[in-house]
Structures are given as structure tokens and as C-alpha cells.
Design an enzyme around this catalytic site. Sequence first.
Site, mmCIF file in Angstrom:
data_model
loop_
_atom_site.group_PDB
_atom_site.id
_atom_site.type_symbol
_atom_site.label_atom_id
_atom_site.label_comp_id
_atom_site.label_asym_id
_atom_site.label_seq_id
_atom_site.Cartn_x
_atom_site.Cartn_y
_atom_site.Cartn_z
ATOM 1 N N LYS A 15 0.950 -1.272 0.023
ATOM 2 C CA LYS A 15 0.031 -0.206 0.124
ATOM 3 C C LYS A 15 0.678 1.217 -0.059
ATOM 4 O O LYS A 15 0.526 2.410 -0.543
ATOM 5 C CB LYS A 15 -0.709 0.071 1.179
ATOM 6 N N LYS A 37 -2.059 9.474 6.802
ATOM 7 C CA LYS A 37 -2.190 8.205 7.266
ATOM 8 C C LYS A 37 -2.940 8.261 8.785
ATOM 9 O O LYS A 37 -2.232 8.849 9.753
ATOM 10 C CB LYS A 37 -0.665 7.775 7.597
ATOM 11 N N GLU A 110 -4.071 6.591 3.283
ATOM 12 C CA GLU A 110 -3.594 5.306 3.527
ATOM 13 C C GLU A 110 -4.023 4.681 4.643
ATOM 14 O O GLU A 110 -3.682 4.993 5.499
ATOM 15 C CB GLU A 110 -2.133 5.415 2.972
ATOM 16 N N SER A 172 2.973 -5.448 -5.516
ATOM 17 C CA SER A 172 4.572 -6.137 -5.909
ATOM 18 C C SER A 172 4.524 -7.028 -6.957
ATOM 19 O O SER A 172 4.292 -8.254 -6.644
ATOM 20 C CB SER A 172 5.095 -6.619 -4.655
#
Length: 239
Positions: A15, A37, A110, A172
Amino acid sequence: MTVVVVSGTGTEVGKTVVTAAVAAAARAAGRAVAVLKPAQTGVGPGERGDVDEVLRLAGPGVTGCELARFPEPLAPETAARRAGTEPVGPEAVAEAAERLAAGHDLVLVEGAGGLLVRYDARGGTLADAARLLDAPVLVVAAAGLGTLNLAALTGEALRARGLTQLGLVVGSWPQAPGTAERCNLTDLPASAGAPLLGAVPEGAGALSPAAFRAAAPGWLAPELGGTWDARGFTRAAGA
């Protein structure tokens, strides 16, 4: 879009690096970007958190804001309770995002872990914050075996709450993908009920900031400010 909520199918799916890539692509297009965040867990005072990593990779012109941090690597509500401090509920997240949106073209929120991780004792989640903000949710998914079920569950949870799933990004993408990874390029959108909007290569966070910023638009679809083409990428991967 002024506010985009970035969630994942779980923890450790990429993330933060995806958030940095979206921020870098937006900055390359001349947009003012802020990253929020709500709850940083597993990081002590003075240590670098996810916001610090996003700012390092995305570069100058990106604003970072962290509402709270808790030292143990646990769900936000659990970590806050064990630390003996106040949790961060969805209302606080929405208020902070709205303040940032007043001075930025794009705010990236996030989350921690997956969509329904508890943030407070009432059971508030990142999904609740997205609902308060009326913001779309970008879901970061793993590439390999097991990701289809998690993507399907996340998509179902979003639809059940009347939330918009902007799409999925593979957090990824391996250098040597196997059969499961290649097939998932086709199957992930079908399972999640949302388009595939990018694939960030494995190890992207280890690039120099300059190399990261230069490459980031190529990892993301036009909906996220990039040039990545899902059909071409899928074909090239042999899916």
C-alpha cells in the site's frame, strides 16, 4: 477526484509504495498532493513511518500528515487500547482529509491493513471514513495465490456499503511471475468487480527517489495519472 482512500486486501501488500507511486504520478502532472495516514502502527516516536516513506519516494511538493501512531504492530484499535491512548475514529479521518482537500488537488488516505480493520472501540473502519468522505477506494492486492478470494471479499464489502471501488493495483509484481500470478492479471478484475489499474514492480521501494518518480507513471493506468496499459501488460506477461 479530490480524495482517494487507499486500502489493501490485507497487510504487507504494498500500500505505501503504491500510494507513493500515485502521489509521484500526480506531482508529475502538476497536482498538489497530500498524503494522510490516520493510524501508524508498529512505529515508535522518532522512527520513520509510512508517510515518511511516501514523502521520500514521491519527492518535493507532497504534504504528509499522520494523525496518530502506536508502537505495537497491531490493528489500530487494539494498538491504541494497549498503548492507553485515544484511537482515531472515522470521523477524525474524514475531518482531516477534508481539511487537506481544501488546499490540495489530491488527498491520498492510506489505511492500515485491510478495509474492515477496526480503528476504534465502536468498530469504525476505513470503509466508514470513505463513506463519510464519499471517496472512491483504491485496493492494493498481492500478485499470487490466494489473492482472488481476498479481492472478491473486499469488492463485496465495498459494494455492500455503497462505496465505489476505483480499481485494483498489484502492489508487488514479481520479476519472475509464475502461472498463478500471470493468470491473476485476468482473474483479479473479475473477482473484485473492478478494473486492474496498475502493477508496481517488486522492489520498487528500493529504487532511488529520482528513479522511482521517473518510473511511477509507467506502473499506473491513465485513471491514476499514468500510462500503464492493462491489456498490453497482461499480454506481455503471457496470461
